[in-house]
Design an enzyme around this catalytic site. Structure first.
Site, PDB file in Angstrom:
ATOM      1  N   ALA A 151       0.646  -1.167   0.140  1.00 15.17           N
ATOM      2  CA  ALA A 151       0.012  -0.074   0.064  1.00 15.17           C
ATOM      3  C   ALA A 151       1.075   1.173  -0.048  1.00 15.17           C
ATOM      4  CB  ALA A 151      -1.002  -0.167   1.255  1.00 15.17           C
ATOM      5  N   SER A 152       0.340   2.331  -0.979  1.00 14.58           N
ATOM      6  CA  SER A 152       1.165   3.689  -0.987  1.00 14.58           C
ATOM      7  C   SER A 152       2.689   3.330  -1.130  1.00 14.58           C
ATOM      8  CB  SER A 152       1.005   4.299   0.429  1.00 14.58           C
ATOM      9  OG  SER A 152       1.418   5.511   0.362  1.00 14.58           O
ATOM     10  N   SER A 153       3.543   3.621  -0.120  1.00 10.61           N
ATOM     11  CA  SER A 153       5.107   3.344  -0.467  1.00 10.61           C
ATOM     12  C   SER A 153       5.257   1.771  -0.881  1.00 10.61           C
ATOM     13  CB  SER A 153       5.930   3.727   0.782  1.00 10.61           C
ATOM     14  OG  SER A 153       7.171   3.486   0.426  1.00 10.61           O
TER      15      SER A 153
END
Length: 454
Positions: A151-153
Site C-alpha cells: 500500500a502507498s509506498s
C-alpha cells in the site's frame, strides 16, 4: 518531501499504535515458529537496512507460495500484519507472508534513488530479494509462486520489484501506488504536495522504463492488479491511469479494456486480457475512497488474482518457467526439474559466442545468457551446456528448458526460439542458489562445440 511524509505518516498512526503492542520473536537464521509473526535477522544482504518479519501459518503447504507484503510510509511490517487480512488468508490457503519494515524517511521504501531503479542496486530491492531467497531456502518456498503486494509506498515498491525482478515475481497487487521510475530523485518524492506527480508520459515511455531495467529479458512478464480510491488526496487517483499505461504496454496490450464490470458496490473494474483470454492487468477504481486501501475484502481479491485460493498454481501461464523446486540451504546435487522444451535435433559444429551476466544477492542470483551465432549458417535447434565451478543450483528458468545433474547444466531451446540466424542471437535466463562464491562458468558449448565468451 516533508509534506508527503507527514501525510503518509498521519494515515497510518493507528497502525503504528497497534504495532507497538505487538510482541514478535527474534531469531537468527533459523525458521520461525508457525502461526506467529516472527522477526528474522541475518537473512542475507541488506543494503536497505530493512527488518524482516515472516508469518508461517500452521496450514503452510509443503512448498508454499510466498507473498511479499509491504507497508505504507510511517508504517512497519508488524503494523501491516495487524491491519490487513493477508495473514488470515495465509491461514486459509497455506502460503507464507513476508512483512518487511522500511527504515528511510519515516519508514518509506526507497522508490526515488538511482539505485532503486536498477537490478542489484544497493538499496531496498536487494534487501527484499534477500528475504524472498531466505524463505525459499529455509521454508522450501515455491520459487514459481512468488508475489508482491503493498500500500502507498509499499505499492510503489510492488511496481518496482515486478519491474526489476520479473523472473522472480509472477504477479503483484498495488494499492494506491505510482508507476515504476515515477520519481527521478528524493526531492521529487512528494506526491502529497503535487496533484499529479507522475502524469504526462506515454504508455510507450512507461513500458520502456520497465523493459530497460531488464534489456535481456524476453518474458513472461508478471501480471498486475492495480487499486486506487477516487478521493485519494495523498497519492493522486490520476496515478492509477499511469500504472495502467505502464503495465498494459509491457504486456503488449491495448489501453482499451477487454471487459469492465462492478464486482461490488462502488468498485469499478477494468480488465485487460491477452489473446488467450488470460487477464494480464486489471484496475480497480474505488468510488469515494481516500488513502485508506486495502479495505476489508480487497486482500482476498488480490490473493485470488495471484491464483492462491485453489489447490493449483498461479493461473498465469508460463511455458518457459520450470516446475516447482524446493531450494535448500546447501544446494543439492540432485537434478533440477526442467521446463517443457520443444523437441529438436540440434545441428553439430555451430560457431558461437556466449555472454553471461549474473546478478547476485545473499545466497541467490539470476543470470542472463546470450547466444550469438558467429557462423555463416543458421542454427535450427540449440543446446547450451556448461559446468559450474561451485555449488550453484538452478531453481527455475525462462526462454529455455534447463536440467542440472551435479555441476553439469544443459539448456535447450523451447518451442518458440529454436532458430538462431547467422550473425543473430537469442537469450535465456535462470534463477539459482549458491553458497560461498558465485564464480562464473569457465566456458560454454553450443551443440557440442566450445564457444568464445564475451
Amino acid at each position: 518531501m516533508k509534506r508527503l511524509l507527514t501525510a503518509l505518516a498521519g494515515a497510518v498512526t493507528a497502525v503504528l499504535c497497534a504495532a507497538a503492542a505487538l510482541v514478535s520473536v527474534t531469531v537468527s537464521a533459523h525458521p520461525a515458529a508457525a502461526a506467529t509473526l516472527t522477526e528474522v535477522t541475518n537473512f542475507g544482504a541488506n543494503p536497505g537496512n530493512l527488518r524482516m518479519y515472516v508469518y508461517v501459518p500452521n496450514s503452510a503447504q509443503q512448498n508454499p507460495a510466498i507473498v511479499l507484503a509491504m507497508h505504507t510510509c510511517g508504517g512497519s511490517g508488524p503494523g501491516f500484519y495487524s491491519s490487513t487480512e493477508f495473514a488470515s488468508l495465509a491461514d486459509r490457503y497455506g502460503f507464507i507472508v513476508i512483512y518487511p519494515s522500511a527504515s528511510k524517511k519515516m519508514n518509506c521504501f526507497d522508490n526515488w534513488s538511482d539505485a532503486s531503479k536498477v537490478r542489484g542496486g544497493q538499496t531496498d530491492p536487494v534487501s527484499l530479494m534477500s528475504m524472498v531467497t531466505y524463505v525459499e531456502q529455509q521454508y522450501h518456498g515455491d520459487p514459481n509462486r512468488v508475489f508482491a503486494t503493498g500500500a502507498s509506498s509499499g505499492a510503489m515498491m510492488t511496481n518496482a520489484m515486478l519491474a526489476l525482478y520479473p523472473e522472480v515475481f509472477k504477479a503483484g497487487a498495488a494499492f494506491m501506488g505510482v508507476p515504476f521510475t515515477c520519481f527521478p530523485n528524493e526531492a521529487a518524492y512528494n506526491p502529497g504536495g503535487n496533484s499529479a506527480p507522475c502524469v504526462g508520459r506515454t504508455a510507450q515511455q512507461w513500458g520502456d522504463a520497465v523493459r530497460n531495467a531488464n534489456p535481456g529479458y524476453r518474458g513472461p512478464w508478471p501480471r498486475m492488479q492495480l487499486w486506487h480510491g477516487t478521493a485519494d488526496n495523498v497519492v493522486a487517483y490520476a496515478e492509477l491511469e499511469e500504472e495502467v499505461k505502464q503495465w498494459t504496454n509491457v504486456h503488449g496490450l491495448s489501453q482499451t479494456p477487454t471487459a469492465t464490470d462492478t464486482p461490488q458496490s462502488g468498485w469499478s473494474r477494468r480488465r485487460y486480457a491477452d489473446a488467450s483470454g488470460t487477464v494480464r492487468v486489471e484496475a480497480y477504481s474505488i468510488q469515494g475512497a481516500g488513502h485508506s486501501l486495502p479495505a476489508s475484502g480487497m486482500a482476498a481479491v488480490a490473493i485470488q488474482f495471484f491464483g492462491l485460493t485453489g489447490s493449483g498454481p498461479s493461473p498465469s501461464p508460463s511455458a518457459t518457467v520450470s516446475p516447482s523446486v524446493s531450494p535448500s540451504v546447501s544446494p543439492s546435487p540432485s537434478p533440477s526439474p526442467s521446463p517443457s522444451a520443444s523437441p529438436s535435433n540440434p545441428q553439430q559444429g555451430a560457431s558461437c559466442r556466449i555472454a553471461y551476466r549474473a546478478n547476485s544477492w545473499n545466497n541467490g542470483f539470476t543470470a542472463d545468457v546470450t547466444i550469438t551465432n558467429t557462423g555463416t549458417a543458421p542454427v535450427n535447434g540449440w543446446t547450451v551446456t556448461w559446468t559450474w565451478p561451485g555449488n550453484q543450483q538452478i531453481t527455475n528458468a525462462w526462454n529455455a528448458g534447463v536440467t542440472q545433474s551435479g555441476a553439469q547444466v544443459t539448456a535447450r531451446n523451447v518451442a518458440y526460439n529454436p532458430a538462431i540466424p547467422a550473425g543473430g542471437g537469442t537469450s535465456f535466463g535462470f534463477q539459482a542458489s549458491y553458497s560461498g562464491s558465485n564464480t562464473a562458468p569457465a566456458g560454454f558449448a553450443l551443440n557440442g562445440t566450445a564457444c568464445t565468451t564475451a
